[in-house]
Design a protein around this motif. Structure first.
Motif: not given
Length: 75
Positions: A64-72, A3-5
């Motif tokens: 940030i999109v890369v981080l979200i995809l990595f976290a997902a 959510t923060f990302l």
């Protein structure tokens, strides 16, 4: 964390749009004024600065999109 990302991504996207609009407005003001041979006008410098800010905020949004995809992908 996710959510923060997403909130950071939305903020980066808004900052990108604001910098884009301000840069286009400064560019249009530069185009409407007369061109002198004394170097870049203040509105041209502002337009350049805003477009550089747009690229910066856009790069942050992509990261940030890369981080979200990595976290997902890790869940």
């Amino acid at each position: 964390m996710n959510t923060f990302l997403v909130i950071l991504l939305i903020a980066a996207m808004i900052a990108t749009v604001v910098a884009l609009v301000r840069g286009v407005i400064a560019f249009l003001q530069n185009e409407s004024s007369q061109v002198h041979g004394d170097g870049p006008s203040p509105s041209a410098l502002k337009s350049n600065k805003m477009m550089q800010a747009r690229i910066f905020f856009q790069a942050i949004a992509v990261l940030i999109v890369v981080l979200i995809l990595f976290a997902a992908g890790r869940t």
